[in-house]
Design an enzyme around this catalytic site. Structure first.
Site, PDB file in Angstrom:
ATOM      1  N   SER B 317       0.843  -1.196   0.000  1.00  0.00           N
ATOM      2  CA  SER B 317       0.000   0.000   0.000  1.00  0.00           C
ATOM      3  C   SER B 317       0.879   1.247   0.000  1.00  0.00           C
ATOM      4  CB  SER B 317      -0.907  -0.017   1.234  1.00  0.00           C
ATOM      5  OG  SER B 317      -1.491   1.236   1.413  1.00  0.00           O
ATOM      6  N   TRP B 320       2.523   1.588  -3.338  1.00  0.00           N
ATOM      7  CA  TRP B 320       1.539   2.021  -4.340  1.00  0.00           C
ATOM      8  C   TRP B 320       1.476   3.564  -4.383  1.00  0.00           C
ATOM      9  CZ3 TRP B 320      -2.794   5.097  -4.087  1.00  0.00           C
ATOM     10  CH2 TRP B 320      -3.647   5.076  -5.192  1.00  0.00           C
ATOM     11  N   HIS B 321       1.615   4.167  -3.187  1.00  0.00           N
ATOM     12  CA  HIS B 321       1.510   5.620  -3.121  1.00  0.00           C
ATOM     13  C   HIS B 321       2.683   6.322  -3.773  1.00  0.00           C
ATOM     14  CE1 HIS B 321      -1.735   4.839  -0.276  1.00  0.00           C
ATOM     15  NE2 HIS B 321      -2.131   6.057  -0.570  1.00  0.00           N
ATOM     16  N   GLY B 322       3.825   5.728  -3.747  1.00  0.00           N
ATOM     17  CA  GLY B 322       4.941   6.402  -4.395  1.00  0.00           C
ATOM     18  C   GLY B 322       6.233   5.649  -4.231  1.00  0.00           C
ATOM     19  N   PHE B 478       0.057   9.942  -7.682  1.00  0.00           N
ATOM     20  CA  PHE B 478       0.113   8.491  -7.487  1.00  0.00           C
ATOM     21  C   PHE B 478      -0.514   7.761  -8.662  1.00  0.00           C
ATOM     22  CE2 PHE B 478      -0.491  10.108  -2.973  1.00  0.00           C
ATOM     23  CZ  PHE B 478       0.856  10.361  -2.840  1.00  0.00           C
TER      24      PHE B 478
END
Lengths: 559, 478
Positions: B317, B320-322, B478
């Site tokens: 997670s 996924w954001h960066g 993102f």
């Protein structure tokens, strides 16, 4: 098309339609009264409901009152802050005269001022700045409401005025106070005009609310006769327009007033600039230092190169005087950022006041290049609805509220007040802000720098700036120009902000000005300008001290 | 094109009008064209990339159904493509940067190749949506979409294209396939969502964002000043992301589509796990269904594996954001919180049996506040991309704050609190209403009559309180 007709059918047979209609009517009431009631309660700093809904308001045209940090005007002992930038204060108040009789009004002011009752001029004062003048006039008034208009033209420095009256039979001379005056009829056209003119930004609220109301009313189409419904809806939607004054007009040109003043003063040195100049040079004191020679400042708060150009061209040159020198104060690389601070709605008003008609050079430089359709539409919207006025006030109110919350730990009101001021100072210091605002002038300029290519390429950018035009005008009128670069606020460790790029830029500018018979003097790095000399942002704490420094440093040029 | 831009203000009414004038078949084609225009308006190549994602997933999903014996291969191919393009555009620079650092630390000369890769807007959102679809087809949970227009629209539907919500095929595809109608109530709800979203973005997110930006720009923020900035960022990111979802849902409603909720008042969460049920819900459910459960979820035997599954899911997670260590740390931090929360629940289960089912208000408030503080610590990890600065920040102590900074921090806390009030009030109203009328009650319907008035107030707020400078939506990156 089928979808839309189905949708319309749904609306007409919709059970909740009547509720929508009711809500729409309520919303209409909201639309009609919200600008006056809500915004005046929340935003207007002059509203005074201390006497059964009686209130007054006082304003300068198209600009909010209540600017922190400037000399305040007094009305009935109440402070009325006026941004000196805007030169003119205009006040409306309605007084419920208690009995028929002859009343004496006194008008006290430093500058030009007029008092009119029911549209008739009662008292007039003319003259410059000091000394304070006073005029007493007797007028017969009948019992009931009377409209008072007070106008003050501020010419230079701080200003102030007060209106007093002698009420029979007491004959005690006292000042008109907020609680003595009233606007009792909310529905009158005149009141609406005043409210909307005052709020200005309220107009967009008004229109948006009306738009939404119309939407709500139109959507259910709950009346059986749809045509009538549509016609009524449109009619109601347009009705508020009757209350709106014509807003698409240019601000009045203030040049004539300055020309008259310049011709009377015949200054030896003229200074053009923004608050950088205002916080640095004291005209009178400089005059004393110069042994009786006169200095005259033309200050436009928030103005950058575009406004300096307009001030030089329309405020100074038409006065047809020949001072020994004209000094233009500037900061950083603003002379190659011609669009900086020209799109802000508040500055736009100032720009309009500086020229009798749109200036073609200005239009060409500011509006002539790379403006998209959305830019043009947006600019037009901002002209129609200068919402920024209301925004500034609202933001200030929220900031004040935050200050109150932040100072709640203090034990009494005095300490809280003191704490609030300290906090605001600390915020300013920590972030180098002006008056606790999260958008200081520097931020705006930096933002502008970010949006242009090679912001420090002087020779690459100067041709598209106002500088060649200023120099050309000076040459044609034989006016010697001196450009003064002010030192920006040093950082907390005392370091002066002067990057190699900026140094190169200033060097190029100096070279360019020398080629055009103008001079540049740079105060950056002056040992007598440490951080302690600064007030907020790049403003200087002690105007006189700086004037002395200026006299010592630039003495040769003041001969 | 952003929802808070004038461009969108011109684009959307035109799309809306033209869309409702067209017959159903034309509607989808038109929406597809509008969606590609929406994306290509930012950059032409972004359209090309989403087209490739569409073609690959469309072909693979059909191939999976047509050749079931080779379905693993087609799934693998689709996943390889999707994750590959995600890795290339999002993670390759991060990977090379760290490899270079590693080599250099071991004294091996290695210079990082210079890559100028532009991150395509919304890539994480539509890629995850496409992956979910192909996996669902593989699992037999959904039928493949044979209509290429419908499928392309499912991947590129413009209201949710850039920052979600991440829609599942079973929720969105049937809506695309069927003819759509919009009711007057839907229109009003849609408009209200748009205005409420705009308010959250322009008034709350942009104003608090300015505070956070100023604090994080300081070279030496002291303890309280730093945390006032973190608090401001916490409010900014909630309002920013939530506003996008609301505007996406609002515009979709006006087009006759219902998109999933992505937020459920996350700052009223009573535990970290509860927070993730309320924050970016569609991503949480995606990770649950396609990562956590396939890993074994909580059904695996050993406690270690159960814990590891949670940590892995949250690490993903974060990633996924960066592509940055701070996001990985943020993910790990939340994984730890959820894990500790579970352990704590087990440990305290004997005590819990003594407590009433409905927690007393002070205890509930304490839980909400505690969770809020923990979430905010996480936001520092999220906001500060410089690991050295992050280390420095965590070394700060409250007593090192000067009186001056303390005063400034109090002011900033207060200002942020004032700006955040509408969000908290909205939450309180929502929960109060739910409690009063029962869980099945539709909150939105209850305020049906209030909507126009509410909208007028929100408009008033937008016009008078909006920040003069509007930043790009945070989740665009993102």
């Amino acid at each position: 098309m089928r979808h839309i007709s189905t949708l319309l059918k749904q609306y007409s047979s919709w059970k909740s339609g009547r509720w929508y209609l009711l809500t729409s009517v309520l919303l209409l009431c909201f639309c009609l009264f919200s600008p006056g009631l809500i915004l005046h309660h929340i935003i207007s700093p002059r509203a005074d409901f201390s006497r059964n809904g009686w209130w007054m308001h006082f304003y300068e045209p198209s600009h909010p009152v209540g600017v922190e940090g400037y000399e305040t005007f007094l009305l009935g002992g109440e402070p009325l802050a006026l941004n000196p930038d805007f030169k003119q204060a205009l006040g409306y108040l309605i007084w419920d005269v208690p009995v028929d009789g002859k009343y004496c009004f006194k008008l006290v002011a430093k500058e030009d001022a007029t008092l009119a009752i029911d549209g008739k001029k009662i008292a007039t004062l003319t003259g410059n700045h000091l000394p304070i003048k006073r005029v007493d006039e007797w007028v017969t008034l009948t019992k009931g409401y009377h409209l008072f208009q007070i106008r003050l033209q501020n010419k230079s420095g701080d200003g102030g005025f007060s209106v007093g009256m002698m009420i029979p039979p007491m004959m005690n001379n006292r000042l008109l106070a907020g609680k003595d005056v009233a606007v009792p009829v909310l529905g009158s056209l005149d009141t609406w005009w005043q409210i909307l003119e005052f709020l200005n930004g309220g107009k967009i609220v008004f229109w948006f609310s009306t738009f939404f109301f119309t939407l709500c009313l139109l959507l259910p189409l709950s009346l059986k006769n749809r045509k009538t419904s549509v016609v009524i809806s449109i009619g109601i939607a347009l009705a508020p327009a009757l209350f709106l004054p014509v807003t698409i007009r240019r601000e009045p040109y203030i040049g004539e007033m300055i020309h008259k003043d310049l011709q009377e003063e015949k200054p030896d040195f003229v200074f053009i600039g923004n608050s950088m100049l205002w916080s640095r040079i004291d005209d009178e004191y400089l005059g004393q230092l110069l042994g009786g020679q006169k200095a005259y400042s033309i200050v436009n708060f928030g103005g950058l190169s575009a406004i300096h150009y307009l001030s030089f061209k329309y405020l100074f040159l038409p006065a047809n005087i020949h001072p020994k020198k004209v000094f233009i104060f500037f900061r950083r690389n603003q002379f190659v950022l011609p669009r900086a601070r020209t799109t802000d709605p508040l500055v736009k008003k100032t720009i309009e006041r500086l020229s009798p008609a749109p200036d073609h050079v200005f239009e060409q430089i500011v509006h002539g290049r790379s403006r998209s359709v959305t830019d043009i539409v947006y600019d037009k919207l901002l002209t129609l609805f200068p919402i920024a006025v209301a925004q500034n006030e609202a933001r200030r109110k929220l900031s004040d509220l935050a200050l109150i919350l932040a100072s709640l730990l203090q034990q009494n009101a005095n300490q809280m007040e003191k704490e609030r001021k300290t906090i605001l100072d600390q915020v300013n210091n920590r972030f180098s802000f002006t008056s606790g605002s999260f958008r200081s002038g520097i931020d705006v300029e930096s933002k502008q720098e970010e949006t242009v290519k090679n912001p420090y390429d002087f020779y690459g950018r100067v041709k598209d700036s106002f500088l060649p035009h200023i120099l050309e005008l000076a040459k044609a009128n034989n006016i010697p120009l001196v450009f003064i670069r002010v030192q920006e606020r040093p950082s907390e460790n005392g370091a002066v902000q002067d990057s190699p790029d900026l140094q190169r830029y200033i060097h190029d500018m100096q070279e360019y000005l020398a080629d055009h018979d103008a001079i540049l003097y740079d105060f950056t790095g002056d040992p007598e300008l440490p951080l302690s000399a600064y007030h907020d942002g790049d403003h200087i704490k002690d105007q006189k001290k700086y004037t002395e420094l200026f006299y010592r440093r630039v003495g040769d040029l003041l001969q | 094109m952003s929802f808070n831009s004038i461009d969108f203000l011109l684009f959307f009414p035109f799309v809306l009008l033209a869309y409702w004038l067209l017959p159903r078949r034309g509607q989808n084609l038109f929406l597809l064209a509008a969606s590609y225009f929406f994306l290509c308006y930012i950059h032409l190549w972004f359209g090309a990339l989403i087209f490739l994602v569409t073609v690959v997933n469309y072909s693979c999903s059909i191939a999976i159904t047509r050749w079931p014996d080779k379905k693993k291969f087609f799934l693998f191919f689709a996943l390889l493509f999707c994750l590959g393009e995600l890795a290339y555009f999002k993670y390759v620079s991060f990977f090379l940067e760290n490899v270079t650092l590693l080599f250099n630390n071991f004294g091996i000369p290695f210079s990082q190749p210079v890559l100028s890769i532009m991150l395509p807007v919304g890539i994480s959102f539509y890629t995850f949506q496409a992956i979910a679809y192909t996996i669902d087809v593989y699992r037999g949970d959904t039928h493949p979409c044979y209509d290429v227009i419908d499928f392309a629209l499912f991947i590129s539907f413009f209201p949710q294209l850039v920052a979600g919500p991440i829609e599942r095929s079973r929720a969105l595809l049937p809506q695309i396939r069927s003819s759509r109608h919009v009711s007057p109530e839907q229109i009003q709800q849609g408009l209200l969502l748009l205005i409420w979203g705009l308010f959250k973005k322009l008034v709350i997110a942009d104003n608090t964002g300015l505070i956070a930006f100023k604090v994080f720009s300081l070279t030496d923020p002291s303890f309280f000043l730093l945390w006032s900035g973190v608090f401001a960022f916490g409010i900014q990111i909630l309002a920013d992301f939530w506003s996008y979802t609301d505007m996406a849902r609002g515009s979709a409603l006006l087009l006759g589509f219902k998109l999933s909720r992505n937020f459920d008042h996350p700052y009223f969460a009573t535990s970290p796990a509860d927070f993730w049920r309320r924050w970016h819900m569609t991503l949480s459910y995606w990770l649950r269904d396609y990562v956590y459960i396939p890993l074994g979820g909580s059904q695996v035997g050993s406690s270690f594996r159960r814990g590891a599954n949670i940590i892995i899911t949250f690490l993903l997670s974060g990633l996924w954001h960066g592509a940055s260590w701070n996001f990985i740390l943020w993910g790990a931090y939340h994984g730890m919180l959820v894990l500790l929360n579970r352990v704590g629940k087990k440990l305290f289960s004997p005590i819990r049996s003594f407590l009433p089912k409905q927690l007393p208000f002070p205890l509930l408030l304490l839980k909400i506040l505690g969770t809020f503080v923990l979430i905010n610590i996480g936001w520092l990890l999220f906001r500060e991309t410089d690991i050295h600065a992050l280390y420095h920040h965590f070394q700060l102590t409250p007593w090192s704050t000067t009186t001056e900074d303390n005063q400034v921090a109090r002011y900033l806390f207060s200002l942020t609190f004032i700006y955040s009030l509408p969000v908290f009030l909205h939450g309180l109203l929502y929960f109060w209403d739910k409690k009063k009328r029962g869980p099945q009650n539709d909150y939105a319907k209850n305020i049906l009559m209030l909507r126009p008035i509410l909208a007028a107030f929100l408009l008033l707020g937008i016009l008078t309180l909006r920040s003069p400078e509007s930043a790009t939506f945070i989740y665009f990156q993102f």
